[in-house]
Design an enzyme around this catalytic site. Structure first.
Site, PDB file in Angstrom:
ATOM      1  N   GLN A   1      31.874  16.585 -43.194  1.00  0.00           N
ATOM      2  CA  GLN A   1      32.305  16.228 -44.544  1.00  0.00           C
ATOM      3  C   GLN A   1      33.645  16.799 -44.982  1.00  0.00           C
ATOM      4  O   GLN A   1      34.197  16.362 -45.983  1.00  0.00           O
ATOM      5  CB  GLN A   1      31.226  16.654 -45.545  1.00  0.00           C
ATOM      6  CG  GLN A   1      29.893  15.972 -45.297  1.00  0.00           C
ATOM      7  CD  GLN A   1      29.014  15.989 -46.525  1.00  0.00           C
ATOM      8  OE1 GLN A   1      29.489  15.907 -47.651  1.00  0.00           O
ATOM      9  NE2 GLN A   1      27.725  16.102 -46.319  1.00  0.00           N
ATOM     10  N   SER A  42      25.090  14.144 -49.737  1.00  0.00           N
ATOM     11  CA  SER A  42      25.014  15.502 -50.261  1.00  0.00           C
ATOM     12  C   SER A  42      25.922  16.386 -49.428  1.00  0.00           C
ATOM     13  O   SER A  42      26.078  16.174 -48.218  1.00  0.00           O
ATOM     14  CB  SER A  42      23.574  16.020 -50.190  1.00  0.00           C
ATOM     15  OG  SER A  42      23.544  17.432 -50.277  1.00  0.00           O
ATOM     16  N   LYS A  43      26.539  17.376 -50.045  1.00  0.00           N
ATOM     17  CA  LYS A  43      27.406  18.285 -49.297  1.00  0.00           C
ATOM     18  C   LYS A  43      26.607  19.146 -48.314  1.00  0.00           C
ATOM     19  O   LYS A  43      27.170  19.811 -47.465  1.00  0.00           O
ATOM     20  CB  LYS A  43      28.212  19.166 -50.256  1.00  0.00           C
ATOM     21  CG  LYS A  43      29.289  18.379 -51.002  1.00  0.00           C
ATOM     22  CD  LYS A  43      30.184  19.260 -51.824  1.00  0.00           C
ATOM     23  CE  LYS A  43      31.283  18.433 -52.499  1.00  0.00           C
ATOM     24  NZ  LYS A  43      32.188  19.236 -53.318  1.00  0.00           N
ATOM     25  N   ARG A  44      25.285  19.100 -48.451  1.00  0.00           N
ATOM     26  CA  ARG A  44      24.419  19.837 -47.515  1.00  0.00           C
ATOM     27  C   ARG A  44      23.928  18.935 -46.379  1.00  0.00           C
ATOM     28  O   ARG A  44      23.162  19.369 -45.527  1.00  0.00           O
ATOM     29  CB  ARG A  44      23.230  20.433 -48.263  1.00  0.00           C
ATOM     30  CG  ARG A  44      23.620  21.517 -49.257  1.00  0.00           C
ATOM     31  CD  ARG A  44      22.402  22.085 -49.958  1.00  0.00           C
ATOM     32  NE  ARG A  44      21.734  21.096 -50.785  1.00  0.00           N
ATOM     33  CZ  ARG A  44      22.107  20.796 -52.034  1.00  0.00           C
ATOM     34  NH1 ARG A  44      23.144  21.399 -52.567  1.00  0.00           N
ATOM     35  NH2 ARG A  44      21.448  19.890 -52.748  1.00  0.00           N
ATOM     36  N   ASP A  45      24.369  17.679 -46.377  1.00  0.00           N
ATOM     37  CA  ASP A  45      23.951  16.728 -45.354  1.00  0.00           C
ATOM     38  C   ASP A  45      24.679  17.040 -44.047  1.00  0.00           C
ATOM     39  O   ASP A  45      25.880  16.819 -43.928  1.00  0.00           O
ATOM     40  CB  ASP A  45      24.276  15.298 -45.817  1.00  0.00           C
ATOM     41  CG  ASP A  45      23.713  14.235 -44.886  1.00  0.00           C
ATOM     42  OD1 ASP A  45      23.335  14.582 -43.754  1.00  0.00           O
ATOM     43  OD2 ASP A  45      23.650  13.067 -45.298  1.00  0.00           O
TER      44      ASP A  45
END
Length: 485
Positions: A262, A254-257
């Site tokens: 990233q 997830s881009k929120r990981d």
């Protein structure tokens, strides 16, 4: 192959260059360079709700930092431009008219409210939501009545019934979809802007793209695109769909990981070397021959082969990235690492923005002391903390207890005396000081060297002691020992 071999990376300009996009771009770039073909970058910016104008420069800057170059794009032009979709709308009109004229597409007057109600009814019956095709067979009178109500139509592609769409994916081999599970889909929105699936096939055709390498999230788009290619009588390019990149827990990233760095901009800002990041990204799903894992860009180009890309998801291993970057840092020119590390020390308030020649030399020595262990240049701040704090902080009780042993005051008193008498305080002079302490006290090895190290740094182990003492400076060394004594 030759210049006729053409591949592309076609991101939406919605933000910074993500690790997944970077891998897609890199794989396209590597095969283009290996085959002597052309690598094109274009921007799919028709979704104006998500569009960021800075997204174009962010993508290009990220790729340039990574070491990827291109042959055609918005910045350098090319024979098949423009290279952003919103500037290509006039090119799509003849194809829209062709599909309407052949009956392969039709006007749909359903509103969002109509479609939402239809979806809700299908879900209530346990059916898969799909457009029912209610506008497929509108009479001219019915269409006129819709227009009279002020309804603006979208254009839908008429999906053939009872059709198996199959293609040979260069990574996944034979892939099949049934048309019955697709439903007529929109190719032009009511505002006249083509949707992604329609614009992308026209851009690929007009730009003469013959191999489409992209992420597996586009796999289900492929049957839609193949049907439109065929309806328009256009050649269908080859496809290769890359597997997902999973996080270290083997879950979809997830881009929120926050456990994974990233975006390319973050790697640059943290002080990673671009050639190390390229090397690491290349191995996310692709395996070279043999056991070697460290490759230059030229070596990656020479070895790259689609047949060695795995169908299985790639796992992002942060530890491996840090190991790999450390390998590159250790081999790098020291001045280069200094130039990347210095801004981190300045940002942390450890050094001023303007340095004297003497300070510059001190920084070179400081960074050189830690170059062997840096995983990324930003680590210089925590690693070198001992040189910037007022007092010694002991790393643990064992280190502190070292100074309670009977030899400690003897060693430190002799050491202090030798430092005070030292005419020079160079790295070479440190060797003489320690030799003199050994001669005077009779202590050597651990009781001598570890005692001095702990007294000056609070650490039982660390980088070269002579360089550490030199970098601390004569006044700091004397001050720290005096406080302990």
């Amino acid at each position: 192959m030759s210049m006729d071999f053409r591949v592309r990376y076609a991101p939406s300009p919605t933000g910074h260059l993500h690790i997944g996009g970077a891998r897609t771009a890199l794989f396209n770039y590597l095969i283009a360079r290996k085959e002597g073909g052309r690598f094109i970058i274009r921007f799919e910016d028709t979704d104006q709700t998500r569009h960021q104008e800075s997204g174009i420069s962010n993508q290009l800057d990220g790729l340039q930092w990574l070491g990827v170059d291109w042959d055609e794009s918005v910045d350098i032009g090319g024979p098949y431009g423009p290279y952003r979709q919103t500037e290509r709308l006039h090119l799509y009109k003849p194809f829209i008219e062709q599909l309407i004229g052949s009956g392969d597409a039709y006007y749909c007057y359903c509103s969002e409210a109509d479609l939402e109600q239809e979806r809700a009814e299908q879900e209530a019956k346990g059916l898969m939501p799909m457009y029912s095709g209610k506008c497929r067979h509108l009479t001219p009178e019915q269409a006129e009545a819709c227009r009279a109500e002020g309804r603006k139509p979208s254009i839908r592609f008429r999906v053939p019934e009872n059709r198996t769409i199959s293609f040979n994916d260069r990574i996944r081999e034979q892939v099949e979809f049934e048309s019955g599970g697709i439903g007529d889909f929109i190719i032009v929105r009511p505002d006249g802007i083509p949707t992604y699936n329609f614009a992308v096939i026209l851009d690929d055709h007009l730009m003469k793209i013959n191999l489409v390498i992209r992420g597996e999230e586009h796999l289900t788009n492929t049957p839609r695109q193949i049907m439109m290619y065929e309806a328009l009588g256009l050649p269908v390019p080859e496809f290769a769909h890359l597997s997902l990149i999973l996080n270290q827990d083997r879950k979809k990233m997830s881009k929120r990981d926050e456990s994974i760095i990233q975006f390319m901009e973050q790697y640059r800002d943290l002080g990673y070397l671009p050639e190390a990041v390229m090397n690491f990204i290349a191995l996310l799903g692709w395996s070279p021959k043999g056991e070697e894992e460290i490759f230059s860009k030229e070596e990656l180009i020479a070895q790259f082969d689609l047949s060695r890309i795995s169908k299985s998801p790639a796992v992002f291993d942060m530890d491996k990235l840090n190991w790999m970057n450390n390998v590159y840092i250790k081999k790098a020119d020291p001045d280069r690492i200094v130039s990347i590390a210095l801004p981190h020390l300045q940002k942390a308030g450890r050094l001023s923005q303007s340095l004297s020649a003497e300070q510059e030399q001190w920084v070179r020595s400081l960074v050189g002391l830690y170059q062997e262990q840096l995983r990324f240049a930003g680590e210089i701040v925590p690693l070198s903390e001992l040189f910037f704090r007022e007092d010694v902080t002991f790393e643990n009780e064992e280190a502190k207890s070292m100074l309670s042993e009977e030899h400690a005051p003897v060693v430190l008193s002799s050491f202090l005396s030798q430092v005070e008498q030292a005419a020079d305080f160079t790295v070479d002079a440190m060797k003489g000081i320690m030799k003199a302490v050994q001669t005077e006290t009779g202590y050597k090895g651990k009781p001598l060297f570890m005692t001095v190290r702990v007294a000056l740094t609070g650490q039982m182990h660390g980088p070269d002691l002579n360089m550490t003492m030199y970098l601390l400076g004569k006044e700091t060394v004397m001050s720290r020992v005096k406080k302990l004594l």
